[in-house]
Design an enzyme around this catalytic site. Structure first.
Site, PDB file in Angstrom:
ATOM      1  N   HIS A 360     101.737 -53.863 -85.148  1.00 28.96           N
ATOM      2  CA  HIS A 360     102.827 -54.555 -84.444  1.00 28.96           C
ATOM      3  C   HIS A 360     103.622 -53.538 -83.608  1.00 28.96           C
ATOM      4  O   HIS A 360     104.072 -52.523 -84.126  1.00 28.96           O
ATOM      5  CB  HIS A 360     103.752 -55.277 -85.427  1.00 28.96           C
ATOM      6  CG  HIS A 360     104.734 -56.155 -84.723  1.00 28.96           C
ATOM      7  ND1 HIS A 360     104.445 -57.455 -84.365  1.00 28.96           N
ATOM      8  CD2 HIS A 360     105.974 -55.911 -84.250  1.00 28.96           C
ATOM      9  CE1 HIS A 360     105.465 -57.970 -83.716  1.00 28.96           C
ATOM     10  NE2 HIS A 360     106.415 -57.052 -83.628  1.00 28.96           N
ATOM     11  N   ALA A 361     103.775 -53.822 -82.321  1.00 28.85           N
ATOM     12  CA  ALA A 361     104.365 -52.845 -81.401  1.00 28.85           C
ATOM     13  C   ALA A 361     105.785 -52.456 -81.800  1.00 28.85           C
ATOM     14  O   ALA A 361     106.577 -53.302 -82.214  1.00 28.85           O
ATOM     15  CB  ALA A 361     104.376 -53.440 -79.992  1.00 28.85           C
ATOM     16  N   HIS A 390     108.566 -54.014 -72.670  1.00 29.80           N
ATOM     17  CA  HIS A 390     109.526 -54.322 -73.740  1.00 29.80           C
ATOM     18  C   HIS A 390     109.800 -53.062 -74.574  1.00 29.80           C
ATOM     19  O   HIS A 390     110.952 -52.690 -74.808  1.00 29.80           O
ATOM     20  CB  HIS A 390     108.953 -55.446 -74.621  1.00 29.80           C
ATOM     21  CG  HIS A 390     109.786 -55.754 -75.822  1.00 29.80           C
ATOM     22  ND1 HIS A 390     110.701 -56.778 -75.859  1.00 29.80           N
ATOM     23  CD2 HIS A 390     109.864 -55.156 -77.039  1.00 29.80           C
ATOM     24  CE1 HIS A 390     111.304 -56.808 -77.033  1.00 29.80           C
ATOM     25  NE2 HIS A 390     110.808 -55.829 -77.777  1.00 29.80           N
ATOM     26  N   GLU A 391     108.735 -52.408 -74.993  1.00 30.58           N
ATOM     27  CA  GLU A 391     108.904 -51.216 -75.858  1.00 30.58           C
ATOM     28  C   GLU A 391     109.595 -50.080 -75.111  1.00 30.58           C
ATOM     29  O   GLU A 391     110.466 -49.399 -75.651  1.00 30.58           O
ATOM     30  CB  GLU A 391     107.545 -50.759 -76.401  1.00 30.58           C
ATOM     31  CG  GLU A 391     106.863 -51.765 -77.313  1.00 30.58           C
ATOM     32  CD  GLU A 391     107.751 -52.275 -78.444  1.00 30.58           C
ATOM     33  OE1 GLU A 391     108.624 -51.521 -78.917  1.00 30.58           O
ATOM     34  OE2 GLU A 391     107.589 -53.442 -78.832  1.00 30.58           O
ATOM     35  N   HIS A 394     113.263 -50.246 -75.095  1.00 32.28           N
ATOM     36  CA  HIS A 394     113.908 -49.653 -76.282  1.00 32.28           C
ATOM     37  C   HIS A 394     114.077 -48.145 -76.083  1.00 32.28           C
ATOM     38  O   HIS A 394     115.133 -47.571 -76.336  1.00 32.28           O
ATOM     39  CB  HIS A 394     113.042 -49.882 -77.519  1.00 32.28           C
ATOM     40  CG  HIS A 394     113.037 -51.295 -78.035  1.00 32.28           C
ATOM     41  ND1 HIS A 394     114.179 -52.002 -78.293  1.00 32.28           N
ATOM     42  CD2 HIS A 394     112.013 -52.119 -78.385  1.00 32.28           C
ATOM     43  CE1 HIS A 394     113.857 -53.212 -78.782  1.00 32.28           C
ATOM     44  NE2 HIS A 394     112.551 -53.304 -78.831  1.00 32.28           N
ATOM     45  N   GLU A 418     116.600 -55.806 -77.587  1.00 29.67           N
ATOM     46  CA  GLU A 418     115.359 -56.548 -77.331  1.00 29.67           C
ATOM     47  C   GLU A 418     115.272 -57.072 -75.901  1.00 29.67           C
ATOM     48  O   GLU A 418     114.212 -57.502 -75.466  1.00 29.67           O
ATOM     49  CB  GLU A 418     115.235 -57.711 -78.319  1.00 29.67           C
ATOM     50  CG  GLU A 418     115.228 -57.306 -79.794  1.00 29.67           C
ATOM     51  CD  GLU A 418     114.133 -56.308 -80.127  1.00 29.67           C
ATOM     52  OE1 GLU A 418     113.129 -56.281 -79.395  1.00 29.67           O
ATOM     53  OE2 GLU A 418     114.297 -55.547 -81.100  1.00 29.67           O
ATOM     54  N   HIS A 518     107.842 -59.872 -88.975  1.00 31.82           N
ATOM     55  CA  HIS A 518     109.257 -59.593 -89.242  1.00 31.82           C
ATOM     56  C   HIS A 518     109.730 -60.075 -90.605  1.00 31.82           C
ATOM     57  O   HIS A 518     110.789 -59.661 -91.060  1.00 31.82           O
ATOM     58  CB  HIS A 518     110.113 -60.208 -88.125  1.00 31.82           C
ATOM     59  CG  HIS A 518     109.721 -59.709 -86.762  1.00 31.82           C
ATOM     60  ND1 HIS A 518     108.541 -60.076 -86.151  1.00 31.82           N
ATOM     61  CD2 HIS A 518     110.335 -58.861 -85.903  1.00 31.82           C
ATOM     62  CE1 HIS A 518     108.434 -59.483 -84.978  1.00 31.82           C
ATOM     63  NE2 HIS A 518     109.516 -58.743 -84.791  1.00 31.82           N
ATOM     64  N   TYR A 528     115.806 -61.786 -81.039  1.00 29.75           N
ATOM     65  CA  TYR A 528     114.870 -62.139 -79.967  1.00 29.75           C
ATOM     66  C   TYR A 528     115.302 -63.423 -79.259  1.00 29.75           C
ATOM     67  O   TYR A 528     115.062 -63.589 -78.071  1.00 29.75           O
ATOM     68  CB  TYR A 528     113.444 -62.276 -80.504  1.00 29.75           C
ATOM     69  CG  TYR A 528     112.950 -61.024 -81.186  1.00 29.75           C
ATOM     70  CD1 TYR A 528     112.631 -59.881 -80.456  1.00 29.75           C
ATOM     71  CD2 TYR A 528     112.828 -60.957 -82.565  1.00 29.75           C
ATOM     72  CE1 TYR A 528     112.180 -58.723 -81.074  1.00 29.75           C
ATOM     73  CE2 TYR A 528     112.381 -59.805 -83.199  1.00 29.75           C
ATOM     74  CZ  TYR A 528     112.065 -58.695 -82.449  1.00 29.75           C
ATOM     75  OH  TYR A 528     111.628 -57.561 -83.071  1.00 29.75           O
TER      76      TYR A 528
HETATM   77  O1  X8Z Z   1     108.508 -57.865 -82.283  1.00 27.58           O
HETATM   78  C1  X8Z Z   1     108.605 -57.851 -81.068  1.00 27.58           C
HETATM   79  C2  X8Z Z   1     108.434 -56.567 -80.291  1.00 27.58           C
HETATM   80  C3  X8Z Z   1     108.879 -55.368 -81.054  1.00 27.58           C
HETATM   81  S1  X8Z Z   1     110.582 -55.293 -81.262  1.00 27.58           S
HETATM   82  C4  X8Z Z   1     106.981 -56.386 -79.933  1.00 27.58           C
HETATM   83  N1  X8Z Z   1     108.802 -59.023 -80.400  1.00 27.58           N
HETATM   84  C5  X8Z Z   1     108.908 -60.298 -81.099  1.00 27.58           C
HETATM   85  C6  X8Z Z   1     107.584 -60.697 -81.708  1.00 27.58           C
HETATM   86  O2  X8Z Z   1     106.556 -60.105 -81.375  1.00 27.58           O
HETATM   87  O3  X8Z Z   1     107.560 -61.615 -82.529  1.00 27.58           O
HETATM   88  C7  X8Z Z   1     108.983 -59.175 -78.965  1.00 27.58           C
HETATM   89  C8  X8Z Z   1     109.097 -60.650 -78.726  1.00 27.58           C
HETATM   90  C9  X8Z Z   1     109.337 -61.285 -80.056  1.00 27.58           C
HETATM   91 ZN    ZN Z   2     111.578 -54.996 -79.484  1.00 30.65          ZN
END
Ligand code: X8Z
Ligand code: ZN
Length: 621
Positions: A360-361, A390-391, A394, A418, A518, A528
């Protein structure tokens, strides 16, 4: 990572020491006084100097601990083994014990009349925890271990098909994005959720322990603590979310209605009925959270822009490194300094074949100064090109606030962190793609509906998902949802907010929330939802700064230094000011407002409603 006080890193040491010394000298002079009645009173009623000495000491210790923690977490997430899990748990235990100790102590100074900076720091020490351990050391150790184990279970997760072919999360996600075979989609959907079943007892215990920790700190439960981090009362924050959701809900309902109708044309009544919630495996995403991958199934007949960024990347020989370089180029075009050499040497871009990693990024700031990195198993797709932006958002935020004292090295609220990279990604317009040589011809205005629809499939479809995850968690934390109802309540909320249903029957033997990063990762998710509102406010305001006169969905701030400067002004504040003040730097307004979202998608809303009416669709579910 950027996530929380527990998962951050070291401060500019000089700043911390300078602050620490000033306060120490001050406090020292008080305690050196000969004992007297006055001194006795001072000892029982904490005074300003003692409060400041405490704040500075806590800040310096947390800063120091954060480096150790970041290194251990980085290694664990890049190399998941029993040993690295143990090291991660051990450091987690240390950080947690220290942050709970400081949060408890901070409460003692709550009535001291402090200057705004120290008052804010004290409040951060009290409330900026996402997984507060109970004061009992044995329970703290247990919680740290559970937390590491949950992360590992997600990171190591795989599903093996009947033919023996095993897939990790990114591979299963690609299948969900690309396949149009409902049988294959269903198997991948169900298969990935198998990894979450063993998480259930761990999650249940994690909630129990963290709730106890929250109570030890004077909060009703973990929900109240999580909602206390927005410069307003927790219940006011919940209302604020309802208000924002109310603004965008009609747009979501129009999109849902249109997409459900088009999916029916593709899959037929048995698989994709025209009424009721949409089965969750048909939307191109493992969690049905962003639907851009099914654009081809729902694209308008006459308004398709006729290009696909995934194909453009392939055609132009973009590999993972080049994708990140291009994204960096956007930030530097705004006036931000290039990423340091260490970023390129230490980041992870490609999923290693020989070991388990958390794919997960994420973006990291190992030393709270310059050692910024991303960790991501990049797929060479349009979707991941956006995620890279997105990354990097950050990372550029982290670097912009690096001069702040440690406790302010964070975003104005977590939604801001975010939103930054996403704001930049909104500028990946056809004219930008042409400027960087990916696209030859910019489609004319007749193709705007296609462009807007693609964007809405990701951004508007996301909104109810971004909201429901913590609606579920907050109810779990408060006890309104009991462990016996975990899965049922999850699907009730999926249906209520998203109009989505499970494609097969689920039961309490399943733990579907655990299949979303998450939840085992204990990362709050409302951030988000906020980001998906904020990024449109930022984009609209920055386009105005850039003097763009066209429709806002065609605007790219690429190369505009004035927009970059304005953005940087907000970023460099970090968490030093209440978020409305930071918001004002860019937007001139102090409130979050989904009007910018509605403005952006206004032509699409009209079009969707026309389509739904013409097809005589019964909207809603
Ligand atoms: O978790 C993330 C990022 C890392 S902070 C990749 N996002 C959420 C997800 O993937 O569920 C970005 C959009 C929503
Ligand atoms: Zn993020």
């Amino acid at each position: 990572m950027v996530i929380s006080l527990n998962r951050r890193s070291k401060i500019a040491l000089t700043v911390a020491l300078a602050l620490g010394l000033t306060a120490c000298n001050d406090a020292q002079s008080k305690t050196d006084k000969p004992a007297s009645t006055e001194a006795a009173v001072i000892n029982t009623t904490p005074n300003k100097a003692q409060a400041i000495a405490f704040i500075n000491d806590a800040e310096a210790k947390m800063a120091e601990l954060s480096i150790e923690s970041n290194r251990a977490e980085w290694i664990y997430s890049n190399f998941i083994t029993d040993d690295t899990a143990a090291l991660s748990a051990a450091v987690g235990e240390k950080v947690s014990a220290a942050s709970v100790k400081f949060a408890t102590e901070a409460a003692k100074y709550a009535n001291v009349d402090l200057d705004p900076v120290n008052a804010r720091k004290l409040n951060i020490l009290r409330s900026a925890l996402v997984l507060p351990a109970p004061l009992d050391p044995a329970k703290n150790a247990e919680l740290a271990q559970i937390s590491s184990e949950l992360n590992g279970l997600y990171g190591k997760g795989k599903y093996c098909f009947a033919d023996g072919n095993c897939m990790t999360q990114p591979e299963l996600s690609s299948l969900m994005a690309e396949s149009r075979d409902p049988v294959a989609l269903l198997e991948a959907w169900k298969g990935w959720r198998e990894i979450a079943k063993p998480m259930r007892p761990l999650f249940e215990r994690e909630v129990e322990l963290a709730n106890e920790g929250a109570k030890d700190l004077g909060y009703a439960n973990l929900s109240e603590l999580w909602r206390s981090q927005y410069d307003m009362k927790p219940d006011d924050f919940s209302q604020e979310l309802d208000r924002l959701w109310g603004q965008v809900k009609p747009l979501y309902e129009s999109l849902h209605c249109y997409v459900r109708g088009e999916l029916n044309k593709e899959y037929g009544d048995n698989i994709a009925p025209t009424t009721g919630p949409i089965p969750a495996h048909l939307l191109g995403n493992m969690w049905a959270q962003q639907w851009g991958n099914v654009y081809d199934l729902v694209a308008p007949d006459n308004a398709d822009p006729g290009y696909d960024v995934t194909e453009l990347l392939a055609k132009n020989g973009y590999d993972e490194h080049k994708m990140v370089k291009q994204a960096e180029g956007f930030f530097t075009s705004l006036g931000f300094a290039p990423l340091p050499e260490s970023f390129w040497a230490r980041s992870l871009f490609v999923q290693p074949k020989d070991r388990d990693v958390v794919c997960h990024a994420s973006a990291w700031d190992l030393d709270n100064l310059d050692d910024i990195r991303i960790k991501m198993c990049i797929q060479k797709t349009a979707e991941d090109f956006s995620v890279i932006h997105h990354e990097l958002g950050h990372n550029f935020y982290q670097r912009a606030y690096k001069q702040q004292p440690f406790l302010f090295k964070n975003s104005a609220n977590d939604g801001f962190h975010e939103a930054i990279g996403d704001t930049i990604a909104l500028s990946i317009t056809p004219s930008y793609l042409k400027q960087i040589g990916l696209l030859e011809e910019v489609p004319d205005a007749s193709k705007d509906i296609g462009l807007l629809l693609k964007q809405a499939l990701d951004k508007i479809a996301f909104l109810p998902f971004g909201l429901m995850i913590d609606q579920w968690r907050w109810k779990v934390f408060s006890g309104e949802i009991t462990p016996a109802q975990y899965n049922q309540a999850w699907w009730d909320l999926r249906e209520k907010y998203q109009g989505i249903k499970a494609p097969v029957e689920r039961s309490e033997a399943d733990f579907d929330p655990g299949a979303k990063y998450h939840v085992p990762g204990n990362v709050p998710y409302t951030r988000y939802f906020l980001a998906h509102i904020l990024q449109f406010q930022f984009h609209q305001a920055l386009c105005e700064t850039a003097g763009d006169k066209g429709p806002v969905h065609r605007c790219s701030i690429y190369g505009n230094q004035a927009a970059g400067e304005k953005l940087n002004k907000m970023l460099e504040l970090g968490l030093s000011k209440p978020w409305p003040e930071a918001l004002k730097e860019v937007t001139d307004k102090e409130a979050m407002d989904a009007k910018a979202v509605l403005d952006y998608f206004a032509p699409l809303k009209t079009w969707l409603d026309e389509q739904n009416t013409a097809a005589n669709r019964q909207c809603g579910w």
